[in-house]
Design an enzyme around this catalytic site. Structure first.
Site, PDB file in Angstrom:
ATOM      1  N   GLY A   1      -0.455   0.986   4.518  1.00 17.84           N
ATOM      2  CA  GLY A   1       0.829   1.652   4.626  1.00 17.84           C
ATOM      3  C   GLY A   1       1.841   1.226   3.582  1.00 17.84           C
ATOM      4  O   GLY A   1       2.623   2.047   3.101  1.00 17.84           O
TER       5      GLY A   1
ATOM      6  N   ARG B   1       6.453  -5.570  11.961  1.00 20.42           N
ATOM      7  CA  ARG B   1       6.033  -4.864  10.727  1.00 20.42           C
ATOM      8  C   ARG B   1       5.850  -3.372  11.021  1.00 20.42           C
ATOM      9  O   ARG B   1       5.215  -2.990  11.986  1.00 20.42           O
ATOM     10  CB  ARG B   1       4.730  -5.467  10.214  1.00 20.42           C
ATOM     11  CG  ARG B   1       4.147  -4.765   8.963  1.00 20.42           C
ATOM     12  CD  ARG B   1       3.136  -3.696   9.316  1.00 20.42           C
ATOM     13  NE  ARG B   1       2.433  -3.189   8.142  1.00 20.42           N
ATOM     14  CZ  ARG B   1       1.615  -2.145   8.164  1.00 20.42           C
ATOM     15  NH1 ARG B   1       1.403  -1.491   9.281  1.00 20.42           N
ATOM     16  NH2 ARG B   1       1.006  -1.739   7.072  1.00 20.42           N
ATOM     17  N   VAL B   2       6.417  -2.550  10.173  1.00 22.86           N
ATOM     18  CA  VAL B   2       6.276  -1.109  10.311  1.00 22.86           C
ATOM     19  C   VAL B   2       5.558  -0.582   9.081  1.00 22.86           C
ATOM     20  O   VAL B   2       5.922  -0.926   7.953  1.00 22.86           O
ATOM     21  CB  VAL B   2       7.659  -0.435  10.462  1.00 22.86           C
ATOM     22  CG1 VAL B   2       7.525   1.081  10.422  1.00 22.86           C
ATOM     23  CG2 VAL B   2       8.324  -0.879  11.767  1.00 22.86           C
ATOM     24  N   GLY B   3       4.528   0.231   9.311  1.00 27.64           N
ATOM     25  CA  GLY B   3       3.786   0.811   8.186  1.00 27.64           C
ATOM     26  C   GLY B   3       4.331   2.162   7.798  1.00 27.64           C
ATOM     27  O   GLY B   3       5.492   2.504   8.071  1.00 27.64           O
ATOM     28  N   ASP B   4       3.481   2.953   7.180  1.00 22.33           N
ATOM     29  CA  ASP B   4       3.904   4.265   6.694  1.00 22.33           C
ATOM     30  C   ASP B   4       3.909   5.337   7.780  1.00 22.33           C
ATOM     31  O   ASP B   4       4.653   6.315   7.692  1.00 22.33           O
ATOM     32  CB  ASP B   4       2.994   4.717   5.542  1.00 22.33           C
ATOM     33  CG  ASP B   4       1.516   4.771   5.946  1.00 22.33           C
ATOM     34  OD1 ASP B   4       1.102   3.955   6.801  1.00 22.33           O
ATOM     35  OD2 ASP B   4       0.790   5.617   5.405  1.00 22.33           O
TER      36      ASP B   4
ATOM     37  N   THR C   1      -5.632   4.216  11.865  1.00 25.63           N
ATOM     38  CA  THR C   1      -4.680   5.338  11.921  1.00 25.63           C
ATOM     39  C   THR C   1      -5.400   6.680  12.053  1.00 25.63           C
ATOM     40  O   THR C   1      -6.498   6.855  11.553  1.00 25.63           O
ATOM     41  CB  THR C   1      -3.792   5.399  10.645  1.00 25.63           C
ATOM     42  OG1 THR C   1      -3.206   4.142  10.426  1.00 25.63           O
ATOM     43  CG2 THR C   1      -2.724   6.461  10.736  1.00 25.63           C
TER      44      THR C   1
ATOM     45  N   THR D   1      -3.597   7.723   5.699  1.00 33.84           N
ATOM     46  CA  THR D   1      -4.123   6.577   6.429  1.00 33.84           C
ATOM     47  C   THR D   1      -4.459   5.492   5.412  1.00 33.84           C
ATOM     48  O   THR D   1      -4.634   5.763   4.226  1.00 33.84           O
ATOM     49  CB  THR D   1      -5.392   6.922   7.243  1.00 33.84           C
ATOM     50  OG1 THR D   1      -6.430   7.330   6.342  1.00 33.84           O
ATOM     51  CG2 THR D   1      -5.127   8.036   8.242  1.00 33.84           C
ATOM     52  N   GLY D   2      -4.568   4.273   5.906  1.00 28.03           N
ATOM     53  CA  GLY D   2      -4.866   3.165   5.000  1.00 28.03           C
ATOM     54  C   GLY D   2      -3.661   2.258   4.843  1.00 28.03           C
ATOM     55  O   GLY D   2      -2.792   2.186   5.725  1.00 28.03           O
TER      56      GLY D   2
END
Ligand code: GLY
Length: 386
Positions: free
Chosen positions: A287, A261-264, A233, A284-285
């Site tokens: 999520g 899948r959706v992250g932050d 990210t 970042t990292g």
């Protein structure tokens, strides 16, 4: 024997004979950026214009700063910065060249926020378009919505003239195949248990024409991303000379994720938040952990209550640690970083752990108008990620 699963055998075989430094193992532009100039322990005074990004934005911040110095919009500045990284096939956590999902498809997430107009836009699970941050901006500017996902986001991008392209590079495809084969204790991908040459079979996945050194570097990197699926990210934040703020976060997300899948990163308040009265923050990292504490919004709210950007980032990380009862053993299994910038141009960054695996310090990038440099993150927990 129970422990001798095909996956473990694969990883042990791949590991044998490999010698590589941490930066070679990572193979990302974050690692390359980390080799740049470092200024540790800076206590920033407010300064405008100013830009902050995750470490992998270091080499691109000049572009954004040039826009701010010419009186341009802070959203133009952050997008000019992250577009460089989205276009770079060597950054395997963002845009073109990003590591794919478990089906081998690259799915991208991104968000933007514009402080002066108090607007936001985002896309998630977007395929075949290498600059999701630019599509997110169009969602903000050309629709009455905030977030478009999947096939709808792709149709929207095409309607605005974006061209579809294959985002899966040879390097990312090879790593994905190696990961598929590492799961072979549960499926039929990869050589059978009777194969005597696991490492050689993995090496056969590599393209022809690589030198011996390149082959070793690919294999070492593949081993790293198979064992530790990255969540790279880039987040980038800017404040202009008048105190107007903007931000963006863009990513290919967690490698080998379940499709959809959706992250932050595309979630307003999680991977990005901007309030033009207060400041901006991003992440970042891992999520999932950021989403659970609504990370970037938490950071901005802490700044509103008077905390410095670094203190605010640490407070958000403290909430993440609290979700695990401060159990270091479980917290070592992921990393998470927050970056923040207030309206006065004071910046900060904090990491769950002070160092990445191998001891490399966690850092973020700052451009104060003179030069871009790396600054060590504050750390919630001493030590390195596992
Ligand atoms: N922070 C990026 C992700 O987890 O997708």
């Amino acid at each position: 024997m129970k422990d001798w699963t095909r996956r473990r055998f694969f990883l042990a075989s791949l590991a044998s004979g490999l010698v590589a430094g941490v930066s070679r193992l990572m193979g990302t532009s974050e690692a390359k950026a980390a080799q740049g100039p470092v200024e540790a322990g800076v206590v920033s005074q407010g300064q405008r214009p100013l830009m902050v990004s995750s470490a992998n934005g270091l080499r691109a911040l000049d572009r954004g700063m040039a826009i701010l110095q010419q009186g341009g919009d802070p959203l133009d500045a952050v997008l000019a910065t992250v577009n460089v990284v989205e276009d770079d096939p060597n950054d395997t956590s963002v845009g073109y060249g990003g590591l794919p999902n478990e089906d081998g498809a690259v799915e991208l997430d991104a968000s933007v926020m514009h402080g002066p107009t108090r607007r936001a836009g985002a896309v998630a699970s977007l395929r075949e378009i290498k600059n999701p941050s630019r599509v997110a901006r169009l969602v903000m500017e050309r629709t009455d919505h905030v977030l478009l996902v999947g096939a709808g986001a792709l149709r929207f991008a095409e309607a605005h003239g974006f061209e579809r392209q294959n985002l899966l590079t040879e390097r990312a495809r090879t790593a994905w195949l190696a990961w598929k084969e590492s799961m072979s204790d549960r499926d039929s991908w990869g050589p059978g248990l009777d194969s005597p040459e696991w490492r050689e079979r993995t090496a056969q996945l590599l393209p022809a024409g690589l030198s011996d050194a390149e082959r070793e570097e690919w294999l070492a990197w593949i081993r790293e991303v198979v064992l530790h699926p990255p969540t790279g990210t880039i987040n980038c934040l800017a404040v202009d000379g008048r105190g107007n703020l903007a931000g963006t976060t863009t990513t290919s997300g967690l490698a080998w994720k379940i499709a959809g899948r959706v992250g932050d990163s595309p979630l307003i308040g999680a991977g990005l938040y901007v309030d033009n009265d207060v400041g901006a923050a991003g992440s970042t990292g891992r999520g999932e952990e950021c989403i659970k504490v609504n990370g970037a919004h938490t950071v901005v709210e802490m700044m509103r209550q008077g905390k410095t950007p670094t203190e605010a980032c640490l407070e958000a990380l403290h909430r993440v640690a609290r979700n695990y009862g401060n159990d270091r053993a479980r917290l070592r299994r992921f990393h998470l970083l927050f970056y923040a910038l207030n309206k006065d141009g004071v910046h900060g960054g904090a990491s769950l752990w002070g160092a990445a695996r191998g001891g490399r310090p966690r850092q973020y990038a700052v451009h104060d108008g003179t030069a871009a440099r790396l600054v060590d993150c504050a750390a919630l927990l001493e030590g390195a990620e596992a």
